[in-house]
Design an enzyme around this catalytic site. Sequence first.
Site, PDB file in Angstrom:
ATOM      1  N   TYR A 164      59.549  50.309  64.261  1.00 12.65           N
ATOM      2  CA  TYR A 164      58.306  49.890  64.432  1.00 12.65           C
ATOM      3  C   TYR A 164      57.357  51.049  64.596  1.00 12.65           C
ATOM      4  O   TYR A 164      57.603  52.115  65.153  1.00 12.65           O
ATOM      5  CB  TYR A 164      58.020  49.208  65.587  1.00 12.65           C
ATOM      6  CG  TYR A 164      58.898  48.082  66.017  1.00 12.65           C
ATOM      7  CD1 TYR A 164      58.690  46.876  65.499  1.00 12.65           C
ATOM      8  CD2 TYR A 164      60.385  48.521  66.553  1.00 12.65           C
ATOM      9  CE1 TYR A 164      59.901  45.753  65.465  1.00 12.65           C
ATOM     10  CE2 TYR A 164      61.046  47.337  66.548  1.00 12.65           C
ATOM     11  CZ  TYR A 164      60.743  46.095  66.013  1.00 12.65           C
ATOM     12  OH  TYR A 164      61.895  45.161  66.267  1.00 12.65           O
ATOM     13  N   HIS A 202      56.429  41.364  70.973  1.00 10.07           N
ATOM     14  CA  HIS A 202      56.415  39.911  71.588  1.00 10.07           C
ATOM     15  C   HIS A 202      54.967  39.404  71.085  1.00 10.07           C
ATOM     16  O   HIS A 202      54.369  38.349  71.630  1.00 10.07           O
ATOM     17  CB  HIS A 202      56.573  39.617  72.896  1.00 10.07           C
ATOM     18  CG  HIS A 202      57.929  39.952  73.364  1.00 10.07           C
ATOM     19  ND1 HIS A 202      58.248  40.197  74.747  1.00 10.07           N
ATOM     20  CD2 HIS A 202      59.159  39.986  72.725  1.00 10.07           C
ATOM     21  CE1 HIS A 202      59.527  40.561  74.833  1.00 10.07           C
ATOM     22  NE2 HIS A 202      59.984  40.281  73.771  1.00 10.07           N
ATOM     23  N   ASP A 218      46.051  14.622  83.092  1.00 10.85           N
ATOM     24  CA  ASP A 218      47.259  13.887  83.301  1.00 10.85           C
ATOM     25  C   ASP A 218      48.189  13.657  82.397  1.00 10.85           C
ATOM     26  O   ASP A 218      49.003  13.005  81.821  1.00 10.85           O
ATOM     27  CB  ASP A 218      46.632  12.408  83.512  1.00 10.85           C
ATOM     28  CG  ASP A 218      45.804  11.824  82.225  1.00 10.85           C
ATOM     29  OD1 ASP A 218      45.928  12.660  81.274  1.00 10.85           O
ATOM     30  OD2 ASP A 218      45.815  10.525  82.123  1.00 10.85           O
ATOM     31  N   HIS A 226      71.446  39.994  72.026  1.00  4.96           N
ATOM     32  CA  HIS A 226      71.392  38.981  73.246  1.00  4.96           C
ATOM     33  C   HIS A 226      72.424  38.082  72.968  1.00  4.96           C
ATOM     34  O   HIS A 226      72.618  37.549  71.659  1.00  4.96           O
ATOM     35  CB  HIS A 226      70.054  38.854  73.748  1.00  4.96           C
ATOM     36  CG  HIS A 226      69.365  38.021  72.721  1.00  4.96           C
ATOM     37  ND1 HIS A 226      69.610  36.897  72.598  1.00  4.96           N
ATOM     38  CD2 HIS A 226      68.278  38.353  72.012  1.00  4.96           C
ATOM     39  CE1 HIS A 226      68.581  36.485  71.437  1.00  4.96           C
ATOM     40  NE2 HIS A 226      67.776  37.470  71.126  1.00  4.96           N
ATOM     41  N   HIS A 233      63.976  48.474  71.915  1.00 11.01           N
ATOM     42  CA  HIS A 233      64.711  47.407  72.438  1.00 11.01           C
ATOM     43  C   HIS A 233      66.107  47.447  71.916  1.00 11.01           C
ATOM     44  O   HIS A 233      66.793  48.117  71.010  1.00 11.01           O
ATOM     45  CB  HIS A 233      64.112  46.272  71.964  1.00 11.01           C
ATOM     46  CG  HIS A 233      64.045  45.906  70.558  1.00 11.01           C
ATOM     47  ND1 HIS A 233      65.000  45.497  69.813  1.00 11.01           N
ATOM     48  CD2 HIS A 233      63.276  46.127  69.418  1.00 11.01           C
ATOM     49  CE1 HIS A 233      65.003  45.159  68.542  1.00 11.01           C
ATOM     50  NE2 HIS A 233      63.629  45.619  68.258  1.00 11.01           N
ATOM     51  N   ASP A 243      59.636  35.945  63.592  1.00 11.81           N
ATOM     52  CA  ASP A 243      60.776  35.783  64.442  1.00 11.81           C
ATOM     53  C   ASP A 243      60.607  34.408  64.970  1.00 11.81           C
ATOM     54  O   ASP A 243      59.682  34.169  65.625  1.00 11.81           O
ATOM     55  CB  ASP A 243      60.562  36.743  65.714  1.00 11.81           C
ATOM     56  CG  ASP A 243      62.022  36.708  66.489  1.00 11.81           C
ATOM     57  OD1 ASP A 243      62.720  35.678  66.474  1.00 11.81           O
ATOM     58  OD2 ASP A 243      62.144  37.722  67.104  1.00 11.81           O
ATOM     59  N   ARG A 264      61.881  44.178  61.413  1.00  6.61           N
ATOM     60  CA  ARG A 264      63.230  43.526  62.176  1.00  6.61           C
ATOM     61  C   ARG A 264      63.880  42.642  61.558  1.00  6.61           C
ATOM     62  O   ARG A 264      63.174  41.794  60.741  1.00  6.61           O
ATOM     63  CB  ARG A 264      62.616  42.893  63.664  1.00  6.61           C
ATOM     64  CG  ARG A 264      63.988  42.627  64.492  1.00  6.61           C
ATOM     65  CD  ARG A 264      63.479  42.243  65.804  1.00  6.61           C
ATOM     66  NE  ARG A 264      62.592  41.391  66.038  1.00  6.61           N
ATOM     67  CZ  ARG A 264      61.366  41.264  66.678  1.00  6.61           C
ATOM     68  NH1 ARG A 264      60.844  42.424  66.556  1.00  6.61           N
ATOM     69  NH2 ARG A 264      60.427  40.165  66.586  1.00  6.61           N
ATOM     70  N   GLU A 322      69.922  42.209  65.871  1.00  6.90           N
ATOM     71  CA  GLU A 322      68.543  42.259  65.428  1.00  6.90           C
ATOM     72  C   GLU A 322      67.864  43.787  65.534  1.00  6.90           C
ATOM     73  O   GLU A 322      66.915  44.132  66.202  1.00  6.90           O
ATOM     74  CB  GLU A 322      67.740  41.414  66.405  1.00  6.90           C
ATOM     75  CG  GLU A 322      67.726  41.374  67.854  1.00  6.90           C
ATOM     76  CD  GLU A 322      67.070  40.505  68.685  1.00  6.90           C
ATOM     77  OE1 GLU A 322      65.872  40.657  68.398  1.00  6.90           O
ATOM     78  OE2 GLU A 322      67.669  39.912  69.218  1.00  6.90           O
ATOM     79  N   ASP A 370      67.963  31.644  66.456  1.00  9.21           N
ATOM     80  CA  ASP A 370      67.082  32.917  66.436  1.00  9.21           C
ATOM     81  C   ASP A 370      67.130  33.912  65.291  1.00  9.21           C
ATOM     82  O   ASP A 370      68.056  34.636  65.251  1.00  9.21           O
ATOM     83  CB  ASP A 370      67.312  33.654  67.815  1.00  9.21           C
ATOM     84  CG  ASP A 370      66.513  34.774  68.117  1.00  9.21           C
ATOM     85  OD1 ASP A 370      65.363  35.030  67.406  1.00  9.21           O
ATOM     86  OD2 ASP A 370      66.605  35.484  69.268  1.00  9.21           O
ATOM     87  N   GLU A 418      67.150  40.049  61.967  1.00  9.16           N
ATOM     88  CA  GLU A 418      68.061  39.267  62.954  1.00  9.16           C
ATOM     89  C   GLU A 418      68.673  38.174  62.373  1.00  9.16           C
ATOM     90  O   GLU A 418      68.368  37.292  61.974  1.00  9.16           O
ATOM     91  CB  GLU A 418      67.089  38.901  64.084  1.00  9.16           C
ATOM     92  CG  GLU A 418      67.856  38.307  65.231  1.00  9.16           C
ATOM     93  CD  GLU A 418      66.779  37.670  66.351  1.00  9.16           C
ATOM     94  OE1 GLU A 418      67.236  37.346  67.417  1.00  9.16           O
ATOM     95  OE2 GLU A 418      65.623  37.368  66.265  1.00  9.16           O
ATOM     96  N   HIS A 474      67.669  33.484  74.883  1.00 10.55           N
ATOM     97  CA  HIS A 474      68.370  34.705  75.694  1.00 10.55           C
ATOM     98  C   HIS A 474      69.421  34.066  76.547  1.00 10.55           C
ATOM     99  O   HIS A 474      68.909  33.619  77.697  1.00 10.55           O
ATOM    100  CB  HIS A 474      67.410  35.641  76.553  1.00 10.55           C
ATOM    101  CG  HIS A 474      66.309  36.269  75.500  1.00 10.55           C
ATOM    102  ND1 HIS A 474      66.853  37.764  75.458  1.00 10.55           N
ATOM    103  CD2 HIS A 474      65.632  35.861  74.485  1.00 10.55           C
ATOM    104  CE1 HIS A 474      65.940  38.304  74.416  1.00 10.55           C
ATOM    105  NE2 HIS A 474      65.045  37.166  73.848  1.00 10.55           N
TER     106      HIS A 474
END
Length: 438
Positions: free
Chosen positions: A388, A237, A34, A350, A346, A254, A405, A384, A265, A407, A357
């Site tokens: 890798y 991710h 619940d 964005h 990538h 990130d 990375r 960003e 972000d 960003e 996004h």
Amino acid sequence: MSDWFARRARLAAQLPAGAVAVLATAPERRRNGDSDYPYRHDSSFYYLCGFPEPEAVLVIVAGQRPRSLLFCREKNAEREIWDGFRYGPEAAQTAFGVDEAYPIDDLDVHLAELLADAPALYLPLARDAALDARARGWLDSVRAQARKGVQAPAVLGDLTPLVEEMRLIKDAGELATMEQAGRISAQAHARAMRAVRPGMPEYALEAELLYEFRRHGAQAPAYPSIVAGGANACVLHYVANNALLRDGDLVLIDAGCELDGYASDITRTFPVNGRFSPAQRDLYELVLAAQAAAIATIAPGRRVAEVHEAALRVLTQGMLDLGLITHLVSLEQALEQRLYLPFYMHGTSHWLGMDVHDCGNYKDVHHSERPSRLLETGMVLTVEPGIYVRAAEGVPREFWNTGIRIEDDAAVTAHGARLLSAGAPKTVREIEDLMQHD
């Protein structure tokens, strides 16, 4: 309130006179048993009226003097004991500046009346199955009156692209909120740099971020935080956040908070032990240079694709210089053959706004060849770039299992980019000085 009123008026001005636009907020979602997930409104609904409760629908009737109607839950003293405050229609009308407000249970009756002889009905088509089904019932009710001379709307239009194009350009109030979200998130990244220690689990570092978000008034993370040590940073991710952070590894974070409906972000990568190794420094400086080149392209009238292209050129040249790309080719050949893909797979940017996004086209929908769209003052986008390097034959061993990375969130201004996340330490010296002094 004035922003919501102005936005509704701008939307109504894009519709035929007499057209009816309907937008529902997000439903509550059951987690288990619940218990529900923490409630989060629909972004476009909130953009137009600011109403924070579930079970609500906004209706806009276009015309020379457009009308807005809000349908929401009634006041209920018993439920408020259990679930908390409810505005109810009367208070909601005043608080959110709508012309009329009614109980949500009255929605079907009012819509059947409003759609009689209306020229068009606008909905976020194929986005909300429950609303689509309900709209069919309204139209059936109107069509049943055809023998009385009542006409149903002849046009069924999609509301989504109209609202999303509005949302793409941020006003001063939105930018101020996003800048505050960026400040909070930047403080959280700095806190993580000060707190990290070899042997700490990734989730303990994530807890430092969450603490900093909440203690400064942010309502929630804008998305699941990534805290990725060592090889985990090569998973774009990665959200398990359950490995131990090892001495000698880098950790990629990130993470950004959501403040009053707007996202930040930010990504930063730093050494677990406070010092970059020579190989880590080489890769880090490459990504930092790629980001600087990308940020330098941001200005009104430039194409959004130029941001990615600028970063890609710097990264690919660096891959050639460091021996990651082993083919004997020129930079132009490496770009044409996409030899960078094993290490950078990538996009660089964005849109950012109410959603991490965020909505808005990346192509120029008014151009027959659909090129990348022009940047405009008030847009906000991330920058960003990353690199890798997985363990693989032919790849210099000193770079193995390294993911980096960097960003930031950039607002487009008349003078170029203004970073909303500039408070997060970024250079090698800034990071190492912060980590060594704490």
